[in-house]
Design a protein around this motif. Structure first.
Motif, PDB file in Angstrom:
ATOM      1  N   LEU A 286       0.833  -1.206   0.000  1.00 32.40           N
ATOM      2  CA  LEU A 286       0.000   0.000   0.000  1.00 32.40           C
ATOM      3  C   LEU A 286       0.865   1.253   0.000  1.00 32.40           C
ATOM      4  N   ALA A 287       1.965   1.218   0.753  1.00 31.74           N
ATOM      5  CA  ALA A 287       2.868   2.370   0.769  1.00 31.74           C
ATOM      6  C   ALA A 287       3.493   2.601  -0.609  1.00 31.74           C
ATOM      7  N   LYS A 289       2.053   1.890  -3.490  1.00 33.32           N
ATOM      8  CA  LYS A 289       1.013   2.503  -4.326  1.00 33.32           C
ATOM      9  C   LYS A 289       0.888   4.001  -4.034  1.00 33.32           C
ATOM     10  N   VAL A 290       0.897   4.353  -2.731  1.00 34.75           N
ATOM     11  CA  VAL A 290       0.796   5.764  -2.370  1.00 34.75           C
ATOM     12  C   VAL A 290       2.011   6.537  -2.887  1.00 34.75           C
ATOM     13  N   LYS A 291       3.187   5.924  -2.764  1.00 38.64           N
ATOM     14  CA  LYS A 291       4.403   6.557  -3.245  1.00 38.64           C
ATOM     15  C   LYS A 291       4.343   6.785  -4.767  1.00 38.64           C
ATOM     16  N   ASN A 294       1.882   9.689  -5.467  1.00 42.88           N
ATOM     17  CA  ASN A 294       2.434  10.994  -5.076  1.00 42.88           C
ATOM     18  C   ASN A 294       3.697  11.349  -5.847  1.00 42.88           C
ATOM     19  N   SER A 299       9.774   7.795   1.027  1.00 43.48           N
ATOM     20  CA  SER A 299       8.538   7.496   1.750  1.00 43.48           C
ATOM     21  C   SER A 299       8.906   7.050   3.157  1.00 43.48           C
TER      22      SER A 299
END
Length: 365
Positions: A286-287, A289-291, A294, A299
């Motif tokens: 999930l991190a 994907k967020v990275k 953005n 991260s």
């Protein structure tokens, strides 16, 4: 006095004469020694040459013996081959030796000739068998003209019947071709109908999606599957390719057990360490994907506890995984009371509770 002087002069002359003779004698001795050394060197060279000649002579003698033996053996073989050649000429009927030699000198494809002979022998055998079969049939040896004429008349009648049947077969073939064309057209229509049915099912599925939260559920299932596939890259490494995560149509997570034939298991059947590993992999996915959304170069990932249920081996694997995140340009923060994990962390902030002054914070840097 004069005699004394003469004596002294004679002695000096003798001394000078003997000194000159000594020098000549020494020169003669040196020359003789040099001649002796030259003679010795020449003698050694002659002895070495003599040894080489003797060795060559011994080798030539041994070669002569071997060649003599080979010659005797070759003569014996030649006599045997000559005897065999004469016997084979008589056996196969080739007594004319010049003609046989000319035959050998011709360029003949032995394999092709052997194949032709074999094929001729087969045809000859087949023909002989066919002749025997024909002779064994009734009426072949005793031919009758009247019976032949009757059979010819019957043959013509049967030929007319066969032509009529052949015409009927042609009509049936035409009908079969027309039916085949219609069947091909039917297959095309069925294929078009199947495409329309598929399109209808897609339209119905889209209609169901846009009713209520169906579309949101569809999109979320796609993202969850991508998240699950990304997490499986690390999770399978942590569990040594024994387990992997999967998600069904209802967006429910399952565990695939490859040691049990690839059957699905519930998440609650995992051990504490395996559950933590799965959660860690999903959180890291999930991190990522967020990275990616953005478009950030770094991260920060924070973990609060969650290590108490792990044994030493699981802790080592998890910590190695967390350390490998440094190469991915990540920063990982960990809150833990596990002493084994604290000993592995180089940069930390230690929080201790002081009964009088409250919480005190100390740093490793």
């Amino acid at each position: 006095i004069s005699s004394k002087k003469e004596e002294i002069r004679d002695m000096a002359f003798c001394k000078q004469f003997f000194a000159k003779e000594t020098s000549q004698i020494q020169s003669a001795i040196d020359k003789v020694e040099k001649d002796i050394e030259d003679a010795l060197q020449a003698l050694e060279g002659k002895q070495k040459h003599l040894r080489e000649k003797r060795s060559a002579a011994d080798k030539n003698a041994a070669d002569l013996i071997n060649f003599t033996q080979l010659r005797d053996q070759s003569l014996v073989k030649l006599e045997k081959y000559s005897s065999d050649f004469e016997s084979l000429k008589i056996q196969h009927g080739f007594t004319d030796e010049p003609h046989l030699i000319r035959l050998f000198q011709q360029s003949i494809d032995a394999e092709k000739v052997a194949l032709e002979i074999s094929q001729f022998d087969q045809k000859l055998a087949i023909t002989a068998n066919r002749i025997q079969e024909l002779e064994a049939e009734e009426g072949v040896l005793v031919f009758q003209e009247e019976a032949f004429q009757e059979l010819s008349t019957l043959f013509h009648e049967l030929k007319i019947t066969a032509e009529s049947s052949q015409n009927q077969v042609l009509l049936l073939d035409k009908e079969i071709q027309e039916t085949t064309a219609k069947l091909a057209e039917k297959k095309v229509l069925q294929a078009d109908f199947a495409k329309l049915e598929i399109r209808e099912s897609y339209l119905k599925e889209l209609d169901n999606m846009f009713r209520g939260s169906g579309f949101v559920k569809f999109v979320s299932s796609i993202y969850l599957k991508e998240l699950c596939n990304t997490a499986n890259v690390r999770f399978m490494k942590l569990c040594k390719n024994q387990l992997s995560l999967d998600i069904d149509e209802d967006n429910t997570f399952w565990v695939i057990d490859y040691l049990n034939g690839g059957k699905n298991r519930l998440l609650k059947t995992l051990s504490g360490g395996q559950t933590f590993q799965a959660s860690l992999c999903l959180a890291l996915a999930l991190a990522e994907k967020v990275k990616a959304l953005n478009q950030a170069d770094q991260s920060f990932f924070f973990m609060d506890e969650g290590f108490g249920a792990l044994d030493k081996n699981a802790l080592r694997v998890v910590f190695e995984t967390l350390k490998s995140l440094r190469h991915e340009n990540r920063i990982v923060g960990i809150i833990s009371h596990v002493e084994e994990l604290q000993q592995e962390i180089g940069v930390f902030a230690n929080v201790e509770l002081d009964p009088e002054r409250g919480s005190r914070v100390s740093y490793s840097y």
